[in-house]
Structure formats: structure tokens, C-alpha cells
Scaffold this motif. Structure first.
Motif, PDB file in Angstrom:
ATOM      1  N   VAL A 130       0.841  -1.196   0.000  1.00 38.59           N
ATOM      2  CA  VAL A 130       0.000   0.000   0.000  1.00 38.59           C
ATOM      3  C   VAL A 130       0.875   1.245   0.000  1.00 38.59           C
ATOM      4  O   VAL A 130       1.793   1.372   0.824  1.00 38.59           O
ATOM      5  N   ALA A 131       0.615   2.150  -0.932  1.00 39.31           N
ATOM      6  CA  ALA A 131       1.354   3.415  -1.003  1.00 39.31           C
ATOM      7  C   ALA A 131       0.479   4.517  -0.413  1.00 39.31           C
ATOM      8  O   ALA A 131      -0.507   4.925  -1.029  1.00 39.31           O
ATOM      9  N   LEU A 132       0.841   4.979   0.774  1.00 34.39           N
ATOM     10  CA  LEU A 132       0.054   6.024   1.420  1.00 34.39           C
ATOM     11  C   LEU A 132       0.398   7.407   0.883  1.00 34.39           C
ATOM     12  O   LEU A 132      -0.195   8.404   1.285  1.00 34.39           O
ATOM     13  N   ASP A 133       1.374   7.463  -0.067  1.00 33.43           N
ATOM     14  CA  ASP A 133       1.705   8.734  -0.709  1.00 33.43           C
ATOM     15  C   ASP A 133       1.187   8.800  -2.146  1.00 33.43           C
ATOM     16  O   ASP A 133       1.514   9.710  -2.894  1.00 33.43           O
ATOM     17  N   ALA A 134       0.380   7.806  -2.520  1.00 39.09           N
ATOM     18  CA  ALA A 134      -0.104   7.751  -3.908  1.00 39.09           C
ATOM     19  C   ALA A 134      -1.443   8.463  -4.051  1.00 39.09           C
ATOM     20  O   ALA A 134      -2.309   8.353  -3.180  1.00 39.09           O
ATOM     21  N   GLY A 135      -1.598   9.146  -5.162  1.00 35.67           N
ATOM     22  CA  GLY A 135      -2.902   9.705  -5.490  1.00 35.67           C
ATOM     23  C   GLY A 135      -3.830   8.589  -5.922  1.00 35.67           C
ATOM     24  O   GLY A 135      -3.384   7.478  -6.215  1.00 35.67           O
ATOM     25  N   ALA A 136      -5.120   8.840  -5.961  1.00 37.74           N
ATOM     26  CA  ALA A 136      -6.087   7.808  -6.355  1.00 37.74           C
ATOM     27  C   ALA A 136      -5.699   7.196  -7.697  1.00 37.74           C
ATOM     28  O   ALA A 136      -5.477   7.908  -8.677  1.00 37.74           O
ATOM     29  N   GLY A 137      -5.597   5.884  -7.691  1.00 39.61           N
ATOM     30  CA  GLY A 137      -5.286   5.177  -8.930  1.00 39.61           C
ATOM     31  C   GLY A 137      -3.814   5.167  -9.294  1.00 39.61           C
ATOM     32  O   GLY A 137      -3.408   4.501 -10.246  1.00 39.61           O
ATOM     33  N   ARG A 142       7.848   4.647  -3.841  1.00 37.66           N
ATOM     34  CA  ARG A 142       8.606   3.406  -3.625  1.00 37.66           C
ATOM     35  C   ARG A 142       7.748   2.179  -3.909  1.00 37.66           C
ATOM     36  O   ARG A 142       7.852   1.151  -3.244  1.00 37.66           O
ATOM     37  N   GLY A 143       6.897   2.313  -4.933  1.00 39.21           N
ATOM     38  CA  GLY A 143       6.002   1.207  -5.271  1.00 39.21           C
ATOM     39  C   GLY A 143       4.769   1.224  -4.393  1.00 39.21           C
ATOM     40  O   GLY A 143       4.624   2.046  -3.498  1.00 39.21           O
ATOM     41  N   GLY A 144       3.857   0.314  -4.673  1.00 34.32           N
ATOM     42  CA  GLY A 144       2.639   0.245  -3.879  1.00 34.32           C
ATOM     43  C   GLY A 144       1.445   0.809  -4.623  1.00 34.32           C
ATOM     44  O   GLY A 144       1.576   1.652  -5.514  1.00 34.32           O
ATOM     45  N   VAL A 145       0.286   0.331  -4.235  1.00 34.22           N
ATOM     46  CA  VAL A 145      -0.966   0.753  -4.840  1.00 34.22           C
ATOM     47  C   VAL A 145      -1.665   1.717  -3.885  1.00 34.22           C
ATOM     48  O   VAL A 145      -1.522   1.614  -2.656  1.00 34.22           O
ATOM     49  N   ALA A 146      -2.400   2.672  -4.443  1.00 38.01           N
ATOM     50  CA  ALA A 146      -3.176   3.594  -3.605  1.00 38.01           C
ATOM     51  C   ALA A 146      -4.231   2.807  -2.826  1.00 38.01           C
ATOM     52  O   ALA A 146      -4.686   1.749  -3.275  1.00 38.01           O
ATOM     53  N   LEU A 168      -1.327  -7.083   4.102  1.00 40.47           N
ATOM     54  CA  LEU A 168      -0.877  -5.796   3.566  1.00 40.47           C
ATOM     55  C   LEU A 168       0.517  -5.429   4.065  1.00 40.47           C
ATOM     56  O   LEU A 168       0.933  -5.836   5.144  1.00 40.47           O
ATOM     57  N   MET A 169       1.206  -4.613   3.268  1.00 39.64           N
ATOM     58  CA  MET A 169       2.515  -4.082   3.645  1.00 39.64           C
ATOM     59  C   MET A 169       2.579  -2.615   3.274  1.00 39.64           C
ATOM     60  O   MET A 169       1.954  -2.189   2.298  1.00 39.64           O
ATOM     61  N   THR A 170       3.325  -1.835   4.058  1.00 35.67           N
ATOM     62  CA  THR A 170       3.621  -0.464   3.644  1.00 35.67           C
ATOM     63  C   THR A 170       4.996  -0.057   4.115  1.00 35.67           C
ATOM     64  O   THR A 170       5.578  -0.677   5.012  1.00 35.67           O
ATOM     65  N   VAL A 171       5.513   0.992   3.481  1.00 32.99           N
ATOM     66  CA  VAL A 171       6.731   1.677   3.906  1.00 32.99           C
ATOM     67  C   VAL A 171       6.293   3.080   4.294  1.00 32.99           C
ATOM     68  O   VAL A 171       5.528   3.716   3.566  1.00 32.99           O
TER      69      VAL A 171
END
Length: 239
Positions: A130-137, A142-146, A168-171
Motif C-alpha cells: 500500500v502506497a500512502l503517498d499515492a494519489g487515487a489510482g 517506492r512502489g505500492g498501490v493507492a 498488507l505491507m507499507t513503507v
């Protein structure tokens, strides 16, 4: 005991103390948190020492380093985690040794992992990164999905032959609303995990926290922490 073994044993003991204290502060039992030692850039001899010291979970982030190391340590009772961004052309190699791939973040990767797991007659555990810095979609730096993309990707993993949806995983993100707010980021991941478990009750794994922020991850409820530097020392620079 060799100097290196003495050094690693002392470092492991300190990390163990930190995890134990963090669990106590959070009202959790120590057994709820699994330590994964990230052995990237370190030799197979260190992995062997860690195994002697009781470590059972190790992680790598580059296939070209991991594949020969895993082969050299194939006789050890280890669970290998792949935690780096994974290109589809490396999937066949990674499936050969990785028990868990923590960095699943796109449908093409799920398809490739499934194909190779079936071919190798293996079951590979998968975490949706999970990318907590990603915009929707979008995808994270550093990889990961919104967060909005978790459900669709999780359903894909759960339905794919040869794959098992573990969680789930996050950085902790360096940019965006959670930059510098590790505990808030990890609490958000726990909320997303709760949502995921409504449709996938067995996907209980939550991988978060590294050497600098493992306490915040434990406080938030992480089940696995990924620790490299605090156990192995500062990494040598790759030339």
C-alpha cells in the motif's frame, strides 16, 4: 563465538528488547510480532549466523543478490520474504525461493506470480503493498498501490492459482500527508487491514516498520516488522 556472531547476537538482543518493550507499551504479547531481518547487501555467511541465533524470517529486495544467497542457505529452516519492487522478468527466479512476496502492487505482477507459482508447484504468500503517498489510482514513490486499489488487487491475488493472500505491507512515506507521521501512517494501514479482512478473513498479516520506526508500527498493531540496519549494522555502500 566469532566476532561477527557476537556482534549480531548483541544487535539482535537490543532489537528484541525494543520489540518486547513496544509490545508491553501497546498492551500486546511479544508473540504477536514477528521479526523479519532484512539481509540485503549482506553475505550468506551472515544469514547462516542469524539462523544459528534463532532468526527464522529473512528478507531481500534485489533478486540478483537474493537468488544466490537463498541457494547457498537452502539447507536452513528459513522463511524468505521478497520486499523490493519486483519486475515481471524477475518473477520466475523470485518464485524459486521466496515464500512471501510483500511488494505486490499491480495486476500484471499477480498474473506473472501465479503463472510461475503454478509452474514451480509452489504456493507463494502475497502482501498487497500500500502506497500512502499515492494519489487515487496511482502508485507510490517506492512502489505500492493507492488505498483505493487494494480491494481489486486483493481479490485478484485471492483468486489466482498458486498464490495466497496474506495481508498488507507499507513503507512509511517520505512525501504527502503522512510524511514524518509514521504512527499515523501505520494506523491507517491497520484500518485498511480491518477493511480487507471483512472480505478476506485469513489476510491477517500487516508488515510495517523498520529499524527507525518499529515502535510506532508495533503500537499501531503491525504483525511483522522488517529490521535491517539495527541488526546487521550500517550497510556497505554499493560501488
Amino acid at each position: 563465538m566469532t566476532d561477527r556472531k557476537t556482534e549480531l547476537a548483541a544487535n539482535l538482543a537490543k532489537v528484541e528488547e525494543r520489540i518486547t518493550a513496544a509490545c508491553a507499551a501497546a498492551g500486546r504479547v511479544r508473540e504477536e510480532v514477528t521479526l523479519i531481518v532484512v539481509t540485503k547487501t549482506y553475505p550468506a555467511s551472515d544469514v547462516r549466523i542469524l539462523s544459528e541465533l534463532g532468526v527464522r524470517h529473512v528478507a531481500e529486495n534485489r533478486d540478483q543478490d537474493a537468488a544466490p544467497k537463498a541457494a547457498a542457505c537452502a539447507d536452513l529452516p528459513l522463511v524468505w520474504h521478497f520486499v523490493g519492487q519486483l519486475q515481471t522478468n524477475k518473477v520466475r527466479s523470485v518464485v524459486g525461493y521466496a515464500d512471501v512476496v510483500q511488494s505486490v502492487d499491480r495486476s500484471r505482477l499477480v498474473t506473472a506470480l501465479s503463472k510461475e507459482a503454478v509452474r514451480a508447484e509452489r504456493e507463494v504468500g502475497c502482501l498487497v503493498q500500500v502506497a500512502l503517498d499515492a494519489g487515487a489510482g496511482g502508485r507510490g514513490e517506492r512502489g505500492g498501490v493507492a488505498p483505493e486499489g487494494i480491494e481489486e488487487l486483493a481479490d485478484l491475488v485471492a483468486g489466482a492459482p498458486g498464490l495466497r493472500l496474506d495481508g498488507l505491507m507499507t513503507v512509511a512515506p517520505l512525501t504527502g500527508e503522512y510524511a514524518g507521521r509514521e504512527q499515523a501512517a501505520f494506523e491507517r494501514l491497520m484500518d485498511l487491514s480491518t477493511d480487507l479482512r471483512r472480505s478476506h478473513p485469513a489476510a491477517t498479516m500487516v508488515s510495517a516498520g523498520m529499524s527507525a520506526d518499529l515502535e510506532q508500527a508495533v503500537a499501531a498493531g503491525a504483525t511483522h516488522v522488517r529490521v535491517g540496519t539495527a541488526v546487521l549494522g550500517v550497510r556497505p555502500r554499493l560501488g
